[in-house]
Design an enzyme around this catalytic site. Sequence first.
Site, PDB file in Angstrom:
ATOM      1  N   SER A  25      -1.460   2.958   3.101  1.00 19.91           N
ATOM      2  CA  SER A  25      -0.173   2.331   3.394  1.00 19.91           C
ATOM      3  C   SER A  25      -0.183   0.813   3.279  1.00 19.91           C
ATOM      4  CB  SER A  25       0.322   2.711   4.782  1.00 19.91           C
ATOM      5  OG  SER A  25      -0.480   2.086   5.763  1.00 19.91           O
ATOM      6  N   THR A  57       2.822   3.073  -2.330  1.00 18.02           N
ATOM      7  CA  THR A  57       2.358   3.520  -1.022  1.00 18.02           C
ATOM      8  C   THR A  57       3.581   3.638  -0.128  1.00 18.02           C
ATOM      9  OG1 THR A  57       0.688   3.170   0.702  1.00 18.02           O
ATOM     10  CG2 THR A  57       1.810   1.190  -0.128  1.00 18.02           C
ATOM     11  N   TYR A  58       3.374   3.681   1.174  1.00 13.79           N
ATOM     12  CA  TYR A  58       4.485   3.785   2.113  1.00 13.79           C
ATOM     13  C   TYR A  58       4.343   2.724   3.197  1.00 13.79           C
ATOM     14  CZ  TYR A  58       1.038   6.155   4.996  1.00 13.79           C
ATOM     15  OH  TYR A  58      -0.091   6.440   5.714  1.00 13.79           O
ATOM     16  N   GLY A  73      -6.291   1.000   3.321  1.00 16.96           N
ATOM     17  CA  GLY A  73      -6.927   2.087   2.588  1.00 16.96           C
ATOM     18  C   GLY A  73      -7.270   1.681   1.167  1.00 16.96           C
ATOM     19  N   ALA A  74      -7.137   2.634   0.242  1.00 16.45           N
ATOM     20  CA  ALA A  74      -7.514   2.400  -1.157  1.00 16.45           C
ATOM     21  C   ALA A  74      -6.777   1.210  -1.766  1.00 16.45           C
ATOM     22  CB  ALA A  74      -7.258   3.658  -1.978  1.00 16.45           C
ATOM     23  N   ALA A  75      -5.538   0.958  -1.330  1.00 18.23           N
ATOM     24  CA  ALA A  75      -4.762  -0.172  -1.856  1.00 18.23           C
ATOM     25  C   ALA A  75      -5.457  -1.505  -1.603  1.00 18.23           C
ATOM     26  CB  ALA A  75      -3.368  -0.174  -1.244  1.00 18.23           C
TER      27      ALA A  75
END
Length: 127
Positions: A25, A57-58, A73-75
């Site tokens: 996110s 993402t959100y 996270g991955a972002a």
Amino acid sequence: MYRTMMSGKLHRATVTEANLNYVGSITIDEDLIDAVGMLPNEKVQIVNNNNGARLETYIIPGKRGSGVICLNGAAARLVQEGDKVIIISYKMMSDQEAASHEPKVAVLNDQNKIEQMLGNEPARTIL
């Protein structure tokens, strides 16, 4: 027919944190979310002006007035603290709705405070 139209944009937001170990996110100051009509858990596109990366993402709401823009996270692998990003939300609407639709665009300063609110994007470049 329905079209996907830009509904809100945070222009030139400054990344304040990148947290690889958080569950996905983007955390955004809740004042900024409200200013452009975005919602918690809404899907957004993020464009990194520094390296050209694009991701989806959100939204997770962050503390009001904090200016937080944190990729989680991955972002977090696609940004660094201090990078300039554009955060865009989209809405599906009919051709009739799209004809009169005006997105909300907030141009941010380096502290992620709103410098200017725009409707339809201007025909000039904003630096």
